[in-house]
Motif scaffolding. Structure first.
Motif, mmCIF file in Angstrom:
data_model
loop_
_atom_site.group_PDB
_atom_site.id
_atom_site.type_symbol
_atom_site.label_atom_id
_atom_site.label_comp_id
_atom_site.label_asym_id
_atom_site.label_seq_id
_atom_site.Cartn_x
_atom_site.Cartn_y
_atom_site.Cartn_z
ATOM 1 N N GLN A 41 0.838 -1.207 0.000
ATOM 2 C CA GLN A 41 0.000 0.000 0.000
ATOM 3 C C GLN A 41 0.865 1.245 0.000
ATOM 4 O OE1 GLN A 41 -2.729 0.124 3.262
ATOM 5 N NE2 GLN A 41 -3.950 1.764 2.386
ATOM 6 N N SER A 42 1.932 1.224 0.794
ATOM 7 C CA SER A 42 2.828 2.374 0.837
ATOM 8 C C SER A 42 3.506 2.585 -0.502
ATOM 9 C CB SER A 42 3.866 2.175 1.947
ATOM 10 O OG SER A 42 4.755 3.258 1.988
ATOM 11 N N ALA A 43 3.886 1.449 -1.150
ATOM 12 C CA ALA A 43 4.528 1.558 -2.460
ATOM 13 C C ALA A 43 3.564 2.112 -3.500
ATOM 14 C CB ALA A 43 5.044 0.198 -2.893
ATOM 15 N N GLU A 44 2.286 1.676 -3.441
ATOM 16 C CA GLU A 44 1.301 2.187 -4.397
ATOM 17 C C GLU A 44 1.064 3.673 -4.232
ATOM 18 O OE1 GLU A 44 -1.333 -1.959 -4.761
ATOM 19 O OE2 GLU A 44 -2.147 -0.173 -3.759
ATOM 20 N N GLN A 45 1.130 4.142 -2.985
ATOM 21 C CA GLN A 45 0.897 5.553 -2.711
ATOM 22 C C GLN A 45 2.153 6.386 -2.855
ATOM 23 O OE1 GLN A 45 -0.802 5.523 1.184
ATOM 24 N NE2 GLN A 45 -2.767 4.670 0.488
ATOM 25 N N ILE A 63 10.889 -3.569 7.260
ATOM 26 C CA ILE A 63 10.587 -4.940 6.817
ATOM 27 C C ILE A 63 11.308 -5.971 7.664
ATOM 28 C CG2 ILE A 63 10.246 -4.205 4.454
ATOM 29 C CD1 ILE A 63 13.010 -5.410 3.832
ATOM 30 N N SER A 64 11.822 -5.548 8.786
ATOM 31 C CA SER A 64 12.561 -6.496 9.623
ATOM 32 C C SER A 64 11.604 -7.522 10.204
ATOM 33 C CB SER A 64 13.275 -5.753 10.749
ATOM 34 O OG SER A 64 12.342 -5.063 11.548
ATOM 35 N N ILE A 65 11.783 -8.776 9.850
ATOM 36 C CA ILE A 65 10.977 -9.896 10.343
ATOM 37 C C ILE A 65 11.926 -10.954 10.882
ATOM 38 C CG2 ILE A 65 9.392 -11.741 9.711
ATOM 39 C CD1 ILE A 65 8.260 -9.939 7.582
ATOM 40 N N PRO A 66 11.745 -11.386 12.135
ATOM 41 C CA PRO A 66 12.635 -12.438 12.664
ATOM 42 C C PRO A 66 12.531 -13.700 11.821
ATOM 43 C CG PRO A 66 11.323 -11.439 14.420
ATOM 44 C CD PRO A 66 10.773 -10.924 13.136
ATOM 45 N N VAL A 67 13.649 -14.162 11.320
ATOM 46 C CA VAL A 67 13.662 -15.368 10.485
ATOM 47 C C VAL A 67 13.944 -16.564 11.382
ATOM 48 C CG1 VAL A 67 14.718 -16.514 8.523
ATOM 49 C CG2 VAL A 67 14.454 -14.035 8.509
ATOM 50 N N ASN A 68 12.882 -17.253 11.788
ATOM 51 C CA ASN A 68 13.031 -18.404 12.664
ATOM 52 C C ASN A 68 12.314 -19.636 12.135
ATOM 53 O OD1 ASN A 68 10.446 -17.539 13.062
ATOM 54 N ND2 ASN A 68 10.870 -16.633 15.062
ATOM 55 N N ASP A 69 11.705 -19.531 10.952
ATOM 56 C CA ASP A 69 11.111 -20.708 10.324
ATOM 57 C C ASP A 69 11.009 -20.451 8.831
ATOM 58 O OD1 ASP A 69 8.901 -19.056 9.927
ATOM 59 O OD2 ASP A 69 7.949 -19.732 11.772
ATOM 60 N N PHE A 71 10.842 -7.357 -3.171
ATOM 61 C CA PHE A 71 9.916 -6.297 -3.557
ATOM 62 C C PHE A 71 10.514 -4.923 -3.300
ATOM 63 C CE2 PHE A 71 6.647 -3.256 -2.336
ATOM 64 C CZ PHE A 71 5.893 -3.217 -3.491
ATOM 65 N N THR A 72 11.112 -4.742 -2.131
ATOM 66 C CA THR A 72 11.696 -3.437 -1.797
ATOM 67 C C THR A 72 12.859 -3.116 -2.728
ATOM 68 O OG1 THR A 72 13.004 -4.561 -0.107
ATOM 69 C CG2 THR A 72 11.005 -3.474 0.605
ATOM 70 N N GLU A 73 13.636 -4.142 -3.077
ATOM 71 C CA GLU A 73 14.741 -3.888 -4.002
ATOM 72 C C GLU A 73 14.214 -3.484 -5.371
ATOM 73 O OE1 GLU A 73 18.060 -6.955 -2.094
ATOM 74 O OE2 GLU A 73 17.036 -7.436 -3.977
ATOM 75 N N GLN A 74 13.189 -4.192 -5.865
ATOM 76 C CA GLN A 74 12.599 -3.837 -7.148
ATOM 77 C C GLN A 74 11.990 -2.447 -7.105
ATOM 78 O OE1 GLN A 74 12.719 -5.468 -10.011
ATOM 79 N NE2 GLN A 74 13.925 -7.134 -9.126
ATOM 80 N N ASN A 75 11.304 -2.173 -5.996
ATOM 81 C CA ASN A 75 10.682 -0.858 -5.865
ATOM 82 C C ASN A 75 11.732 0.238 -5.810
ATOM 83 O OD1 ASN A 75 8.050 0.591 -5.242
ATOM 84 N ND2 ASN A 75 9.390 1.308 -3.601
ATOM 85 N N THR A 76 12.831 -0.028 -5.092
ATOM 86 C CA THR A 76 13.901 0.964 -5.001
ATOM 87 C C THR A 76 14.542 1.196 -6.361
ATOM 88 O OG1 THR A 76 14.334 0.270 -2.728
ATOM 89 C CG2 THR A 76 16.061 1.511 -3.845
#
Length: 586
Positions: free
Chosen positions: A333-337, A344-350, A363-368
């Protein structure tokens, strides 16, 4: 993400967990319960059949004892004729006593040998109302005994039945006091010749204990009924009315279900053809299927555990996935606007969080990259426009030059040097106005740069000389339009020496897919401080007196990235070198 989607996602997770767990559990549980019920049912049938068979054989064995006594009486007719005479005598002789002892020993022997026999009576018709009993040493008068009900039964059945049995009680006196009546089963066999009867009293308690040792189920009741539906033996002393007995004995099946006083029972029935008795085993249904009931409770318990566990796990998975999806949707939504991307920090535990993290990162890299490309395109267009506006006003100058060209011809009557300058300038203007593509072949750029040099030579009265040095391998390369022209102008305007001819060398070399273009002059050059200032202003994109260098540097950076731009070398009194690198492929 609305609550509707969250609930739907939760239900899908819950169903996906419950189906593979509950279906096998229910199917296996139902199948196990069914098979166990069938096994238990067959086991009940077999065990009750064995019980009734054994009970029937025991009863028939007792009757066999009665038959043995009767056979002896029949074979000892004279002795029992004497017994009838003895009973009628008011006083007995010594021989009478000896005969009486002989007869009494005859009935005492089986009584002593059989624990279940309470007593044996022998009655033959006599006027004194006497009978021979194992309970006393001799004859007993009916009027002097507490147990005389059997005689009434004998009188009642005399002439109608040869053998019969009944359940009754015997009054007892212990220590000169009335004791608890004794339950017995009395079997009768008539002695037709003497109008008498042989009475065999069986201990009901003993029979009950023997049957108890054969117990099959909790609450079982063994009932023996004669052909008139009279209860001869009732193991548990349950109150069974005539109607219930009638229903039990009239059922043609040997194994059936019946509801008695609102409770379900399983009935096993066996007929005794010899004595026309019916043996009934009445078992409460609730005590028969304990194992299937326990298994059913276990299945329900495990099902409840599965449901609770599935609900908890589905809630945990849904909550975890919802957090990730909320972050993803917020980023989308933020990217569309066009706003700033959230954290985007998400603990990677699984594996789920790893996938989510990778998706968001890509996505963020493509958007950037997309945003940077848009910014780059915008800057490029802005710089192109600024370059054109800052150096020339093409349209106005082109129209004016056309007018001046014709005016110069009209003044001299023929083409002259001024017409050559105007023609060169007009050519450059047309070249600059051709905006179909900002990238042009290097040879075309060289061509129009030479027109520009001709103008400058006329303007500066040939005070500089330009030397070109390149090979044909530069032909495939393309450059930004009007890239070389500012470098030559900068060399003349800022580097032209005062006392000697200005020499400018334009050298182009190719190495692999990279072309290096160098503009060298022998002008005034710059000392270290001046050179440092120029370099810093180029890096900071600041506008200063070398506006041609500044614009060219920015355009090269926009076109070729961080590997583009200008490199400047200079030494005071020796001249300046300006270098640029142009890749074959952009």
């Amino acid at each position: 993400m609305t609550n509707h989607y969250i609930r739907t996602y939760f239900l899908k997770n819950l169903i996906s967990l419950l189906i593979p767990m509950l279906i096998p559990l229910i199917v296996l549980g139902a199948l196990s319960i069914f098979l166990i019920q069938q096994y238990v049912l067959q086991d009940i049938i077999d065990r009750n059949t064995d019980l009734l068979t054994q009970t029937k054989e025991n009863i028939e064995l007792i009757f066999y004892e009665l038959d043995s006594l009767n056979s002896y009486i029949i074979s000892s007719t004279n002795q029992f004729d004497n017994l009838q005479q003895l009973m009628d005598k008011p006083t007995l002789t010594h021989q009478d006593y000896k005969d009486l002892v002989t007869l009494k020993n005859f009935i005492d022997a089986p009584k002593e040998a059989r624990e279940y026999i309470h007593s044996i009576y022998i009655y033959v018709k006599n006027d004194s109302g006497k009978y021979l009993s194992t309970t006393t040493t001799g004859l007993v008068e009916l009027r002097n005994t507490l147990d005389f009900n059997w005689y009434h039964s004998f009188v009642t059945h005399l002439g109608y039945e040869e053998t019969w049995a009944e359940s009754r009680t015997i009054k007892r006196i212990t220590n000169n006091q009335m004791d608890t009546p004794l339950n017995i089963i009395t079997m009768y066999r008539t002695i037709p010749k003497n109008n008498g009867v042989l009475v065999l009293n069986i201990k009901a308690d003993y029979l009950q204990q023997q049957l108890a040792s054969l117990s099959t189920t909790v609450g079982r009741n063994l009932v023996i009924v004669d052909n008139k539906n009279n209860i001869i033996f009732n193991e548990q002393n349950y109150e069974l009315g005539n109607r219930i007995i009638q229903r039990l004995t009239s059922n043609p099946n040997s194994f059936f279900d019946m509801t008695i006083d609102g409770k379900p029972y399983v009935i096993s029935k066996m007929e005794s053809s010899k004595y026309d008795w019916t043996f009934l085993s009445i078992n409460p249904k609730t005590s028969l299927y304990q194992v299937p009931k326990k298994l059913l409770k276990l299945v329900l318990f495990l099902s409840a555990i599965c449901i609770i566990g599935s609900v908890i796990y589905a809630y945990w998975v849904t909550r975890k996935a919802t957090v990730h999806m909320r972050k993803i949707l917020a980023i989308f939504q933020s990217a569309e606007q066009g706003g700033a991307l959230p954290d985007i920090s998400i603990p990677v535990n699984d594996v789920y969080s790893l996938i989510t993290h990778k998706v968001l990162l890509n996505f963020t890299e493509q958007n950037t990259l997309k945003r940077k490309l848009a910014e780059k395109k915008y800057k490029e267009q802005t710089l192109e426009l600024a370059a054109l506006q800052s150096q020339l006003n093409p349209h106005f100058l082109f129209n004016t030059l056309e007018t001046l060209n014709w005016r110069a011809i009209s003044l001299t009557g023929k083409p002259n040097e001024l017409n050559d300058m105007i023609d060169n300038l007009a050519t450059i203007l047309r070249y600059s106005l051709d905006d179909e593509s900002s990238m042009v072949p290097i040879m075309e750029e060289i061509k129009y740069t030479k027109h520009y040099i001709d103008i400058l030579k006329a303007r500066h009265q040939n005070q500089f000389h330009v030397l070109w040095e390149y090979d044909d391998d530069i032909v495939p390369f393309k450059v930004k339009k009007l890239t070389i022209q500012p470098l030559i102008e900068n060399a003349i305007e800022h580097g032209k020496p005062k006392k000697q001819l200005c020499q400018i060398k334009i050298k182009m070399t190719v190495q692999a897919d990279l072309m290096t273009l160098v503009v060298i002059d022998n002008g005034k050059g710059m000392d270290r401080s001046q050179l440092q200032i120029v370099r810093e202003r180029l890096q900071q994109n600041e506008q200063y007196s070398h506006i041609g260098l500044s614009n060219t540097h920015k355009r090269l950076l926009v076109a070729f990235g961080e590997h583009g731009g200008l490199t400047i070398l200079s030494k005071k009194g020796w001249g300046t070198v300006v270098k640029m690198k142009i890749p074959l492929k952009i």
